[in-house]
Design a protein around this motif. Structure first.
Motif, mmCIF file in Angstrom:
data_model
loop_
_atom_site.group_PDB
_atom_site.id
_atom_site.type_symbol
_atom_site.label_atom_id
_atom_site.label_comp_id
_atom_site.label_asym_id
_atom_site.label_seq_id
_atom_site.Cartn_x
_atom_site.Cartn_y
_atom_site.Cartn_z
ATOM 1 N N PRO A 1 0.880 -1.138 -0.071
ATOM 2 C CA PRO A 1 0.021 -0.022 -0.102
ATOM 3 C C PRO A 1 0.812 1.122 -0.156
ATOM 4 N N VAL A 2 0.467 2.268 -0.595
ATOM 5 C CA VAL A 2 1.413 3.434 -0.585
ATOM 6 C C VAL A 2 0.885 4.793 0.288
ATOM 7 N N VAL A 3 1.867 5.344 0.676
ATOM 8 C CA VAL A 3 1.581 6.253 1.751
ATOM 9 C C VAL A 3 1.319 7.680 1.053
ATOM 10 N N LEU A 4 0.365 8.146 1.644
ATOM 11 C CA LEU A 4 -0.239 9.813 0.897
ATOM 12 C C LEU A 4 0.818 10.685 0.598
ATOM 13 N N PRO A 5 1.809 10.925 1.468
ATOM 14 C CA PRO A 5 3.046 12.002 0.984
ATOM 15 C C PRO A 5 3.510 11.491 -0.521
ATOM 16 N N HIS B 1 9.690 1.309 -4.012
ATOM 17 C CA HIS B 1 8.311 0.796 -4.097
ATOM 18 C C HIS B 1 8.027 -0.396 -3.520
ATOM 19 N N LYS B 2 8.826 -1.015 -2.907
ATOM 20 C CA LYS B 2 8.364 -2.642 -2.103
ATOM 21 C C LYS B 2 8.257 -2.196 -0.819
ATOM 22 N N SER B 3 9.276 -1.818 -0.003
ATOM 23 C CA SER B 3 9.470 -1.718 1.520
ATOM 24 C C SER B 3 9.665 -0.390 2.012
ATOM 25 N N PHE B 4 9.472 0.837 1.283
ATOM 26 C CA PHE B 4 9.319 2.275 1.766
ATOM 27 C C PHE B 4 7.755 2.692 1.133
ATOM 28 N N PHE B 5 7.018 1.846 0.838
ATOM 29 C CA PHE B 5 5.451 2.156 0.784
ATOM 30 C C PHE B 5 5.440 3.361 -0.177
ATOM 31 N N GLN B 6 6.151 3.289 -1.453
ATOM 32 C CA GLN B 6 6.005 4.220 -2.483
ATOM 33 C C GLN B 6 5.246 3.740 -3.761
ATOM 34 N N PRO B 7 4.682 4.479 -4.592
ATOM 35 C CA PRO B 7 4.141 3.971 -5.840
ATOM 36 C C PRO B 7 5.238 3.428 -6.752
ATOM 37 N N LYS C 1 1.930 -18.815 -0.724
ATOM 38 C CA LYS C 1 2.928 -17.728 -0.358
ATOM 39 C C LYS C 1 1.970 -16.394 -0.022
ATOM 40 N N PHE C 2 2.368 -16.181 1.316
ATOM 41 C CA PHE C 2 1.836 -14.689 1.585
ATOM 42 C C PHE C 2 3.041 -13.738 1.718
ATOM 43 N N THR C 3 3.024 -12.805 1.087
ATOM 44 C CA THR C 3 3.777 -11.591 1.037
ATOM 45 C C THR C 3 3.194 -10.641 2.028
ATOM 46 N N LEU C 4 3.642 -10.151 3.158
ATOM 47 C CA LEU C 4 3.044 -9.189 3.811
ATOM 48 C C LEU C 4 3.363 -8.056 4.055
ATOM 49 N N LEU C 5 3.106 -7.138 3.230
ATOM 50 C CA LEU C 5 3.558 -5.687 3.219
ATOM 51 C C LEU C 5 2.477 -4.591 3.859
ATOM 52 N N ASN C 6 1.264 -4.839 4.185
ATOM 53 C CA ASN C 6 0.303 -4.181 4.430
ATOM 54 C C ASN C 6 0.332 -3.946 6.131
#
Length: 525
Positions: free
Chosen positions: A119-123, A334-340, A486-491
């Motif tokens: 998921p992506v952060v609003l900034p 865009h994987k683990s810094f929550f960027q688009p 597989k679970f890839t948990l990024l949320n």
């Protein structure tokens, strides 16, 4: 009729209200669609309408996917005549709802557990809106100005977080595949340089290229193989190094392979370690690999596309110990810094090695511009035209801060640890390895005896049935020749209750498949 709605909060169902005084023309002048001084207000209203539609869709999302199939969706898209424009943004957005928004896969939903999509952060979304409108191109200073310096500042910030030293440099890329390709390009050229330096008669490329080898773990990313092919290496140039039970590269096997290549007269141009494998989230033993590369005089690359989130972690930065000794590092914000997407970079210890990607074009970045120290990023990149993707990370750091990003990543790693315990205690499943990051690979294991092929098919069916229902999305992979889930948990919004619910759904779908197979006498049972 005017093109744009006067009220940005207007309902987008049906025709928009008239817009007084707009340049949005009724005479069909296509210049009315260009962003410029006269249409700036039209732009604001148009984007507000689009954002309102997306916001309502996201707010109303009850599941990560509708389960639509290609066969169901394709006819509606194929029937659209792209040579007959609708001429109305509201109508176009209504159409977009039918062909895209309604059936999109929504990564923000807590039961999207499949791939390395965050998921992506609003900034960052704010940055996306700004950079798309201004449309800077980050190849040369005269197309980007401040954008160039901001990207360079973020490269310096990332290199400092890695610990590469003051000579480090890098450039933003489209993703991990491009970063790994560029790192291998630099490694290849450095290998050529050393071979020429150490030979009384410098050999031609045609003689050196067939002897180059790249060593990476059997759990490493496929882009290493792809990159080697694009760089003209031999089909067997990438050598797979065995992993241990935790799916980490075995350093004894790496040492043995380095020695074998040397004795065979082959040149290992790079060792590619992984900090966060795609399937298991495993982190190779970086300090030991760094020792072996240093002793052998081999380029040490770390693919940290996934694990780079640890660079911002307030609690787990130590898991990347040894990465500071790398010659090059891949990071995917865009994987683990929550960027688009896209937001990625390749960082190198010695910035001068980026010269291997430099080409001077008289119309773009002539050599004299380098002599004048004009900061043209194209001098470092294998891309030319390139978006100002760095702005998304810039605004994220300026609004949220790195600790907040790292805390979000810590939360999903904590969740994975809890989910692993849940799986390990559940007799319905077997789990492959304890996660270092946030990925879990597991397999439904029925209580009643069933053949391995039947269990394979049950796991495949469970994944497909779950996606078709739209209630959750999980990934699949093959481990030791057998199908796994597989679970890839990024949320960070995903909870252990979500995990429990999805496991129950998986078990039910798998058992239904096995029961049906037994009833029909299928060999699969």
């Amino acid at each position: 009729m005017p093109l744009y709605s006067e009220d940005p909060s207007v309902s987008l169902q049906g025709s928009p209200a008239p817009l007084a005084g707009t340049v949005a023309a009724t005479d069909g002048d296509p210049r009315a669609h260009l962003l410029n001084n006269a249409t700036a207000e039209d732009y604001r209203r148009l984007v507000a309408e689009g954002v309102a539609r997306v916001a309502r869709t996201v707010a109303g999302t009850a599941r990560p996917f509708t389960g639509v199939t290609p066969e169901e969706l394709a006819p509606g898209i194929s029937a659209i005549d792209l040579d007959r424009p609708l001429g109305d943004p509201a109508a176009a957005l209504d159409e977009l709802e039918r062909v895209y928004l309604r059936d999109a896969v929504y990564f923000h939903h807590p039961r999207y557990l499949a791939h390395l999509n965050c998921p992506v952060v609003l900034p960052a979304l704010l940055g996306e809106a700004v950079l798309s409108a201004v449309n800077s191109s980050l190849d040369t200073w005269d197309q980007s100005a401040g954008g160039t310096l901001m990207e360079r500042r973020l490269i310096d910030w990332t290199a400092a977080r890695i610990g590469l030293g003051r000579a480090a440099d890098g450039v933003f890329t489209s993703g991990g595949t491009q970063s790994n390709l560029q790192a291998l390009l630099l490694a290849r050229e450095e290998a050529f340089r050393v071979l020429r330096k150490n030979s009384p008669t410098p050999p031609p490329v045609s003689a050196m290229l067939p002897k180059l080898r790249v060593l990476t773990s059997e759990a490493g990313h496929f882009s290493v193989l792809k990159g080697a092919k694009l760089l003209g290496l031999e089909p067997d140039a990438v050598i797979s190094v065995p992993c241990d039970g935790d799916r980490r590269m075995r350093t004894d096997a790496l040492a043995r392979e380095l020695r074998r290549c040397r004795e065979a007269g082959l040149t290992v141009m790079a060792v590619s370690a992984t900090a966060g494998t795609t399937d298991f989230g495993s982190i190779d033993p970086l300090p030991e690999i760094a020792d072996l590369c240093e002793d052998a005089g081999v380029w040490f690359h770390v693919d940290a596309a996934y694990g780079c989130g640890l660079l911002a972690s307030p609690t787990r930065r130590h898991l990347l110990a040894g990465i500071e000794r790398a010659d090059s590092v891949t990071v995917d914000y865009h994987k683990s810094f929550f960027q688009p997407v896209s937001s990625s970079a390749v960082i190198v210890r010695d910035g001068t090695t980026l010269r291997h990607a430099t080409y001077h074009a008289d119309y773009l970045n002539p050599a004299r511009s380098a002599e004048k120290r004009i900061p043209n990023q194209v001098d470092k990149s294998i891309q030319t035209t390139r978006r100002f993707d760095a702005l998304k990370l810039w605004l994220t750091l300026r609004i949220m801060g790195a600790d907040a990003v790292g805390t979000l990543f810590d939360q999903v790693v904590d969740l994975a640890a809890d989910a692993w315990r849940l799986l390990a205690e559940d007799p319905r499943f077997t789990v492959v390895t304890r996660p270092a990051l946030s990925t879990l690979v597991f397999r439904y294991a029925p209580a009643e005896p069933a053949g391995e092929t039947a269990v394979d098919l049950a796991n495949l069916h469970a994944r497909e049935a779950l996606a078709a229902s739209g209630e959750a999305v999980v990934a699949g992979t093959v481990v030791d020749g057998r199908h796994h889930l597989k679970f890839t948990l990024l949320n960070p919004e995903t909870t252990l209750d979500d995990i429990r619910a999805v496991l129950d759904l998986i078990a039910a779908h798998a058992e239904d498949h096995l029961a049906a197979a037994r009833l029909t006498g299928s060999p699969a049972a």
